[in-house]
Design a protein around this motif. Structure first.
Motif, PDB file in Angstrom:
ATOM      1  N   ARG A  22       0.901  -1.367  -0.152  1.00  0.00           N
ATOM      2  CA  ARG A  22      -0.005  -0.303   0.047  1.00  0.00           C
ATOM      3  C   ARG A  22       0.847   1.341  -0.078  1.00  0.00           C
ATOM      4  O   ARG A  22       0.300   2.223  -0.512  1.00  0.00           O
ATOM      5  CB  ARG A  22      -0.923   0.168   1.152  1.00  0.00           C
ATOM      6  N   LEU A  23       2.208   0.895   0.501  1.00  0.00           N
ATOM      7  CA  LEU A  23       2.601   2.144   1.124  1.00  0.00           C
ATOM      8  C   LEU A  23       3.816   2.527  -0.319  1.00  0.00           C
ATOM      9  O   LEU A  23       3.709   3.952  -1.490  1.00  0.00           O
ATOM     10  CB  LEU A  23       3.712   2.322   1.489  1.00  0.00           C
ATOM     11  N   CYS A  24       3.856   1.905  -2.185  1.00  0.00           N
ATOM     12  CA  CYS A  24       3.820   1.924  -3.200  1.00  0.00           C
ATOM     13  C   CYS A  24       2.859   2.266  -4.046  1.00  0.00           C
ATOM     14  O   CYS A  24       3.220   2.360  -5.406  1.00  0.00           O
ATOM     15  CB  CYS A  24       4.824   0.340  -3.905  1.00  0.00           C
ATOM     16  N   ALA A  67       3.217  -2.083  -8.779  1.00  0.00           N
ATOM     17  CA  ALA A  67       3.058  -2.956  -7.620  1.00  0.00           C
ATOM     18  C   ALA A  67       3.818  -4.390  -8.511  1.00  0.00           C
ATOM     19  O   ALA A  67       3.687  -5.788  -8.410  1.00  0.00           O
ATOM     20  CB  ALA A  67       1.740  -2.855  -8.696  1.00  0.00           C
ATOM     21  N   VAL A  68       4.216  -3.831  -9.737  1.00  0.00           N
ATOM     22  CA  VAL A  68       4.831  -4.895 -10.327  1.00  0.00           C
ATOM     23  C   VAL A  68       5.457  -4.982 -10.124  1.00  0.00           C
ATOM     24  O   VAL A  68       6.615  -6.429 -10.123  1.00  0.00           O
ATOM     25  CB  VAL A  68       4.843  -3.908 -11.937  1.00  0.00           C
ATOM     26  N   LYS A  69       7.167  -3.963  -9.257  1.00  0.00           N
ATOM     27  CA  LYS A  69       7.983  -4.365  -8.584  1.00  0.00           C
ATOM     28  C   LYS A  69       7.768  -5.476  -7.066  1.00  0.00           C
ATOM     29  O   LYS A  69       8.548  -5.978  -7.054  1.00  0.00           O
ATOM     30  CB  LYS A  69       9.030  -2.887  -8.353  1.00  0.00           C
ATOM     31  N   PHE A  70       6.735  -4.793  -7.049  1.00  0.00           N
ATOM     32  CA  PHE A  70       6.452  -5.749  -5.314  1.00  0.00           C
ATOM     33  C   PHE A  70       6.156  -7.142  -6.178  1.00  0.00           C
ATOM     34  O   PHE A  70       6.300  -7.906  -5.250  1.00  0.00           O
ATOM     35  CB  PHE A  70       4.980  -4.941  -4.829  1.00  0.00           C
ATOM     36  N   ALA A  71       5.341  -7.547  -6.959  1.00  0.00           N
ATOM     37  CA  ALA A  71       4.926  -8.658  -7.147  1.00  0.00           C
ATOM     38  C   ALA A  71       6.797  -8.726  -7.900  1.00  0.00           C
ATOM     39  O   ALA A  71       7.085 -10.470  -7.429  1.00  0.00           O
ATOM     40  CB  ALA A  71       4.373  -8.773  -8.119  1.00  0.00           C
ATOM     41  N   MET A 174       3.332   2.957 -27.954  1.00  0.00           N
ATOM     42  CA  MET A 174       2.279   2.668 -26.956  1.00  0.00           C
ATOM     43  C   MET A 174       3.204   3.105 -25.551  1.00  0.00           C
ATOM     44  O   MET A 174       4.741   3.080 -26.165  1.00  0.00           O
ATOM     45  CB  MET A 174       1.783   0.466 -26.620  1.00  0.00           C
ATOM     46  N   ASP A 175       3.103   2.530 -24.806  1.00  0.00           N
ATOM     47  CA  ASP A 175       3.662   3.348 -23.429  1.00  0.00           C
ATOM     48  C   ASP A 175       3.313   1.724 -22.479  1.00  0.00           C
ATOM     49  O   ASP A 175       2.216   1.157 -22.281  1.00  0.00           O
ATOM     50  CB  ASP A 175       3.507   4.218 -22.788  1.00  0.00           C
ATOM     51  N   LEU A 176       4.671   1.575 -22.507  1.00  0.00           N
ATOM     52  CA  LEU A 176       4.998  -0.088 -21.254  1.00  0.00           C
ATOM     53  C   LEU A 176       5.435  -0.254 -20.132  1.00  0.00           C
ATOM     54  O   LEU A 176       6.495   0.051 -20.395  1.00  0.00           O
ATOM     55  CB  LEU A 176       4.879  -1.192 -22.471  1.00  0.00           C
ATOM     56  N   VAL A 177       4.562  -1.204 -19.198  1.00  0.00           N
ATOM     57  CA  VAL A 177       6.306  -1.033 -17.657  1.00  0.00           C
ATOM     58  C   VAL A 177       6.366  -2.590 -17.931  1.00  0.00           C
ATOM     59  O   VAL A 177       5.674  -3.398 -18.482  1.00  0.00           O
ATOM     60  CB  VAL A 177       4.887  -0.589 -16.690  1.00  0.00           C
ATOM     61  N   THR A 178       7.613  -2.489 -17.884  1.00  0.00           N
ATOM     62  CA  THR A 178       8.327  -3.768 -18.891  1.00  0.00           C
ATOM     63  C   THR A 178       8.313  -5.067 -16.368  1.00  0.00           C
ATOM     64  O   THR A 178       8.127  -3.971 -15.831  1.00  0.00           O
ATOM     65  CB  THR A 178       9.746  -3.590 -18.466  1.00  0.00           C
ATOM     66  N   ALA A 179       9.022  -5.991 -17.336  1.00  0.00           N
ATOM     67  CA  ALA A 179       8.618  -7.095 -15.676  1.00  0.00           C
ATOM     68  C   ALA A 179      10.366  -5.950 -14.781  1.00  0.00           C
ATOM     69  O   ALA A 179       9.923  -7.087 -13.696  1.00  0.00           O
ATOM     70  CB  ALA A 179       9.158  -8.350 -16.903  1.00  0.00           C
TER      71      ALA A 179
END
Length: 473
Positions: A22-24, A67-71, A174-179
């Motif tokens: 939640r802080l992210c 969220a991606v970084k957390f996962a 397109m804009d994309l957030v990577t792995a």
């Protein structure tokens, strides 16, 4: 509660870990029992009933990155929900971290540059309404509640495809957030291999947070709608459809379907529930030309209903919405067709006579035109030999009726698939479709897609999709 890890294990989502998530992010972080969790986790097709461990309702790209970084830090399974309209339910997975992009629905139109920029959570109707304020439109699907991201990443087609190609052919960037949690741009000039892969290769490389579409002058008034006849007239109506569609200008797209008549206000009550055949037409050119072009449809035989009229284009884009509500059970089969053979029409009529549900439809959608003019390697969506798409659209209400409806869908597909080009539409693949059907949808693009995957997601973080695994280089 436990989340699934990428290696199939379990990871305890303690209060402390959820607090760290939640802080992210700024958007809500939901777990089972929280208000909004059920609405977020459910998708359009009620046959899909999965429970993510945690849902992040992203309100901006920074939330997606967080969220991606957390996962990634905890090696957790990720799934991404845009419109949640994919029939196979690719938006959701048991035990996953779900990124729900539905709050991200902004659209901005640059009239001078003829570009519409839409956030990744937009529905088709969001884009159509905003672009039509400027007398512009892009190629989108034909159910306004569909998400733009899933539609576009799988290729996409609709009433304007004959003029301007697949939806993916009309993407400028397109804009994309990577792995790794980085924001990158994909276009002809920036990361062109990634851009190629995103235009029909599915949601395999990251989280698309924004799409720039080419837009074209259109409307706001066009001629569109449907004319219906009793199913007994189907041989003559489908022959009319075949001959007219073969000669139609690119501004005119025609869709033929057979089904039990829905309880729609434009159909008289005594027709409701009885078998009908119908033609839906959309002419996106000059209204005067349009009325002349659709006159043979309106003047044919003795229709039981006719709403083929002048209307706003955005309204035409929602004509199918009521037939495909969220919460029904759906099972589809589809094939691309090179032409409409008279023998195919006979098969459609025979199979439509055995439809087991009042909501099921057999559809023939005309595609031929602009998409056929580009080389097959232009994008992964391929299938540049397609002239029509056949969609066997099973739809029913009760779980107890699953077996008979799924069996009917498979039997109908087996009876008609011999008319196929050999290709199919990847967005219409149901949950039980195997790798050979994905291969038929992607064709020769699969090997190149694996190389793009190796570059952008070598650990296969994004895998809850029609997954192309990284190439071993």
């Amino acid at each position: 509660m436990n989340a699934r890890t990428l290696d199939g294990g379990e990871f305890e989502l303690t209060k402390e870990r959820l607090d760290a998530l939640r802080l992210c992010v700024r958007g809500p972080v939901l777990v089972a029992g929280d208000a909004g969790y059920e609405d977020s986790r459910t998708v359009w097709n009620a046959m899909i009933d999965r429970h993510p461990a945690v849902i992040v309702r992203c309100i901006d790209t920074t939330d997606v990155i967080g969220a991606v970084k957390f996962a990634r830090e905890h090696k957790l399974l990720l799934c991404i929900k845009g419109g949640g309209h994919n029939i196979a339910g690719l938006a959701t997975a048991d035990g996953a971290v779900m990124l729900d992009l539905s709050p991200m629905r902004g659209v901005w139109v640059d009239k001078a540059q003829r570009i519409a920029r839409a956030q990744g959570g937009c529905l088709l109707g969001d884009v159509d309404r905003e672009t039509q304020l400027h007398g512009l439109a892009t190629v989108l699907g034909f159910v306004s509640l569909t998400g733009i991201a899933g539609l576009t990443l799988g290729g996409g087609f609709g009433f304007l495809t004959r003029r301007w190609g697949w939806t993916s052919d009309n993407v400028a960037g397109m804009d994309l957030v990577t792995a790794e949690g980085n924001l990158v741009r994909a276009s002809d000039k920036e990361n062109p291999d990634l851009f190629w892969g995103l235009r029909g290769g599915g949601g395999n490389f990251g989280v698309v947070t924004g799409i720039d579409y080419k837009v074209y002058p259109l409307g706001p008034e066009i001629v569109g709608g449907a004319v219906a006849w009793p199913a007994a007239d189907a041989p003559k109506v489908l022959e009319l459809y075949r001959t007219m569609s073969e000669q139609a200008p690119p501004e005119l797209t025609m869709v033929a379907f057979m089904r039990p008549a829905p309880p729609a206000p434009w159909l008289p009550k005594h027709v409701h529930g009885t078998p009908i055949v119908a033609i839906v037409a959309c002419h996106s050119g000059r209204v005067e030309d349009a009325e002349q072009a659709v006159a043979p449809i309106k003047n044919f035989g003795q229709p039981v209903g006719d709403i083929l009229i002048r209307r706003p284009y955005a309204q035409t884009q929602s004509l199918f919405d009521a037939t495909q509500p969220k919460g029904r059970r759906y099972y589809w089969k589809s094939e691309y067709l090179p032409r409409i053979d008279p023998a195919l029409c006979e098969g459609v009529i025979a199979r439509a006579a055995t439809i087991p549900s009042p909501h099921t439809t057999v559809i023939l959608f005309h595609l031929a035109g602009a998409l056929n003019k580009l080389p097959n390697e232009h994008s992964p969506v391929g299938n540049r030999d397609a002239a029509y798409v056949l969609n066997i659209g099973g739809c029913w209400d009760n779980k107890a009726d699953d077996e008979k409806n799924v069996t009917w869908g498979r039997d109908t597909w087996n009876a008609l698939k011999g008319f196929s080009t050999g290709g199919n539409y990847i967005n219409f693949l149901t949950e039980d479709e195997g790798p050979e059907r994905v291969a038929a949808a992607l064709g020769t693009a699969a090997a190149r897609l694996a190389k793009v995957k190796q570059q952008w997601d070598p650990e296969n973080v994004f895998r809850t999709n029609r997954n192309i695994k990284p190439a071993i280089i």
